[in-house]
Design a protein around this motif. Structure first.
Motif, mmCIF file in Angstrom:
data_model
loop_
_atom_site.group_PDB
_atom_site.id
_atom_site.type_symbol
_atom_site.label_atom_id
_atom_site.label_comp_id
_atom_site.label_asym_id
_atom_site.label_seq_id
_atom_site.Cartn_x
_atom_site.Cartn_y
_atom_site.Cartn_z
ATOM 1 N N ILE A 199 -135.038 -65.024 80.701
ATOM 2 C CA ILE A 199 -135.360 -66.357 80.612
ATOM 3 C C ILE A 199 -136.793 -66.511 80.632
ATOM 4 O O ILE A 199 -137.338 -67.697 81.107
ATOM 5 C CB ILE A 199 -134.677 -67.368 81.718
ATOM 6 C CG1 ILE A 199 -134.628 -66.904 83.106
ATOM 7 C CG2 ILE A 199 -133.174 -67.532 81.515
ATOM 8 C CD1 ILE A 199 -134.124 -67.564 84.332
ATOM 9 N N GLU A 200 -137.239 -65.367 80.203
ATOM 10 C CA GLU A 200 -138.722 -65.429 79.721
ATOM 11 C C GLU A 200 -139.798 -65.924 80.871
ATOM 12 O O GLU A 200 -140.733 -66.791 80.684
ATOM 13 C CB GLU A 200 -138.973 -66.516 78.521
ATOM 14 C CG GLU A 200 -138.334 -66.169 77.389
ATOM 15 C CD GLU A 200 -138.404 -64.666 76.864
ATOM 16 O OE1 GLU A 200 -139.646 -64.189 76.687
ATOM 17 O OE2 GLU A 200 -137.494 -64.154 76.527
ATOM 18 N N GLY A 201 -139.448 -65.257 82.209
ATOM 19 C CA GLY A 201 -140.380 -65.674 83.061
ATOM 20 C C GLY A 201 -140.028 -66.636 84.228
ATOM 21 O O GLY A 201 -140.569 -66.680 85.230
ATOM 22 N N LEU B 288 -139.988 -72.449 78.029
ATOM 23 C CA LEU B 288 -140.280 -73.672 78.966
ATOM 24 C C LEU B 288 -141.699 -73.846 79.370
ATOM 25 O O LEU B 288 -142.117 -74.916 80.079
ATOM 26 C CB LEU B 288 -139.560 -73.422 80.296
ATOM 27 C CG LEU B 288 -138.052 -73.347 80.310
ATOM 28 C CD1 LEU B 288 -137.080 -73.057 81.455
ATOM 29 C CD2 LEU B 288 -137.358 -74.924 79.859
ATOM 30 N N ALA B 289 -142.675 -72.728 79.073
ATOM 31 C CA ALA B 289 -143.671 -73.074 79.528
ATOM 32 C C ALA B 289 -144.873 -73.271 78.409
ATOM 33 O O ALA B 289 -144.758 -72.763 77.136
ATOM 34 C CB ALA B 289 -144.316 -71.828 80.280
ATOM 35 N N ILE C 37 -135.757 -81.384 81.390
ATOM 36 C CA ILE C 37 -137.254 -80.563 81.240
ATOM 37 C C ILE C 37 -137.749 -80.379 79.955
ATOM 38 O O ILE C 37 -136.882 -80.411 78.911
ATOM 39 C CB ILE C 37 -136.973 -79.321 81.966
ATOM 40 C CG1 ILE C 37 -138.175 -78.608 82.393
ATOM 41 C CG2 ILE C 37 -136.093 -78.396 81.338
ATOM 42 C CD1 ILE C 37 -138.259 -77.541 83.197
ATOM 43 N N ASP C 38 -138.922 -80.259 79.612
ATOM 44 C CA ASP C 38 -139.419 -79.935 78.257
ATOM 45 C C ASP C 38 -139.226 -78.645 77.935
ATOM 46 O O ASP C 38 -139.557 -77.673 78.799
ATOM 47 C CB ASP C 38 -140.802 -80.413 78.380
ATOM 48 C CG ASP C 38 -141.380 -81.803 78.603
ATOM 49 O OD1 ASP C 38 -140.113 -82.686 77.852
ATOM 50 O OD2 ASP C 38 -141.934 -82.371 79.023
ATOM 51 N N PHE D 243 -125.844 -69.781 78.763
ATOM 52 C CA PHE D 243 -126.627 -71.319 78.756
ATOM 53 C C PHE D 243 -127.995 -70.950 78.009
ATOM 54 O O PHE D 243 -128.776 -70.017 78.513
ATOM 55 C CB PHE D 243 -126.957 -71.477 80.124
ATOM 56 C CG PHE D 243 -125.522 -71.880 80.971
ATOM 57 C CD1 PHE D 243 -125.094 -73.277 81.124
ATOM 58 C CD2 PHE D 243 -124.841 -71.000 81.169
ATOM 59 C CE1 PHE D 243 -123.965 -73.639 81.562
ATOM 60 C CE2 PHE D 243 -123.576 -71.382 81.881
ATOM 61 C CZ PHE D 243 -123.218 -72.562 81.912
ATOM 62 N N GLU D 244 -128.168 -71.639 77.100
ATOM 63 C CA GLU D 244 -129.478 -71.352 76.167
ATOM 64 C C GLU D 244 -130.196 -72.724 76.059
ATOM 65 O O GLU D 244 -129.933 -73.855 75.675
ATOM 66 C CB GLU D 244 -128.988 -71.031 74.833
ATOM 67 C CG GLU D 244 -130.262 -71.007 73.873
ATOM 68 C CD GLU D 244 -131.494 -70.338 74.197
ATOM 69 O OE1 GLU D 244 -132.512 -70.671 74.082
ATOM 70 O OE2 GLU D 244 -131.138 -69.052 74.602
ATOM 71 N N ALA D 245 -131.619 -72.804 76.329
ATOM 72 C CA ALA D 245 -132.266 -73.839 76.329
ATOM 73 C C ALA D 245 -132.893 -74.402 74.925
ATOM 74 O O ALA D 245 -132.881 -75.651 74.615
ATOM 75 C CB ALA D 245 -133.665 -73.665 77.220
#
Length: 214
Positions: free
Chosen positions: A151-153, A116-117, A103-104, A67-69
């Motif tokens: 997932i980078e935090g 995501l941040a 989500i953005d 699963f990749e955003a």
């Protein structure tokens, strides 16, 4: 493994690390220690398709579900799978969460720095809407035996909400610089509550490994 050329993805440090077999080295060592024949792997954060290709070609797993955003990485991941003859890897452009929705996701250059941040100092960074899938339902449908997570935090918010009870092992890259001691403790506690113990032979620095059977 083969990685097709791409001017926005395979460049600079990424290209050098791939050439020297040093890309995601700690995660690679951990995953190869715990993934076994017949495992069903769920990967959160598909990246460039490295880990899914590695496990699908180096271990006789049942399947791996990534699963990749970042929507811009999805076509490239599929190219990597095809270039390596991988047929049991599946990639979905979405993230998992406690509830379905959207989500953005903030897209940056280099592409692998997207997240995501909003980073400190950024003003209105470009973003895309990404689907959020119900994590409990995804775990119920896939029934993973191994979890791979980078997932980078976002791990501190997500991991405690997952049903980890069906896992035999997990490999997690943590980001203490963002989630702090409280976040690390929350992640560790979630795995312990699910019956997985810290596995020192697979862990190294920020990469944590957990197993039920050692």
């Amino acid at each position: 493994m083969r990685f097709p050329r791409h001017p926005d993805i395979i460049k600079g440090r990424v290209r050098k690390l791939l050439r020297t077999n040093a890309y995601e080295q700690k995660e690679t060592e951990a995953a190869l220690r715990v993934v076994r024949a017949g495992d069903t792997v769920l990967e959160l954060g598909g990246g460039i398709g490295y880990m899914s290709t590695l496990l699908a070609t180096k271990r006789p797993i049942r399947s791996i579900h990534s699963f990749e955003a970042n929507p811009h990485l999805i076509p490239y991941i599929r190219e990597v799978h095809a270039a390596n003859g991988v047929t049991n890897a599946h990639v979905t452009n979405a993230i998992l969460g406690p509830n379905e929705g959207g989500i953005d996701f903030y897209v940056r250059d280099p592409m692998l720095g997207s997240s995501l941040a909003v980073l400190e100092g950024e003003v209105d960074p470009p973003s895309v809407k990404v689907d959020v899938l119900d994590a409990k339902q995804v775990f119920k449908d896939i029934k993973p035996t191994v979890l791979i997570c980078d997932i980078e935090g976002a791990e501190a918010d997500l991991i405690p909400h997952l049903d980890l009870s069906g896992l035999r092992a997990a490999v997690l890259e943590t980001h203490p610089q963002w989630i702090g001691p409280k976040g690390i403790n929350a992640v560790m506690q979630a795995f312990m509550d699910a019956g997985l113990a810290y596995y020192h032979r697979g862990s190294h620095g920020k990469v944590l490994c957990f197993r039920t059977d050692w």
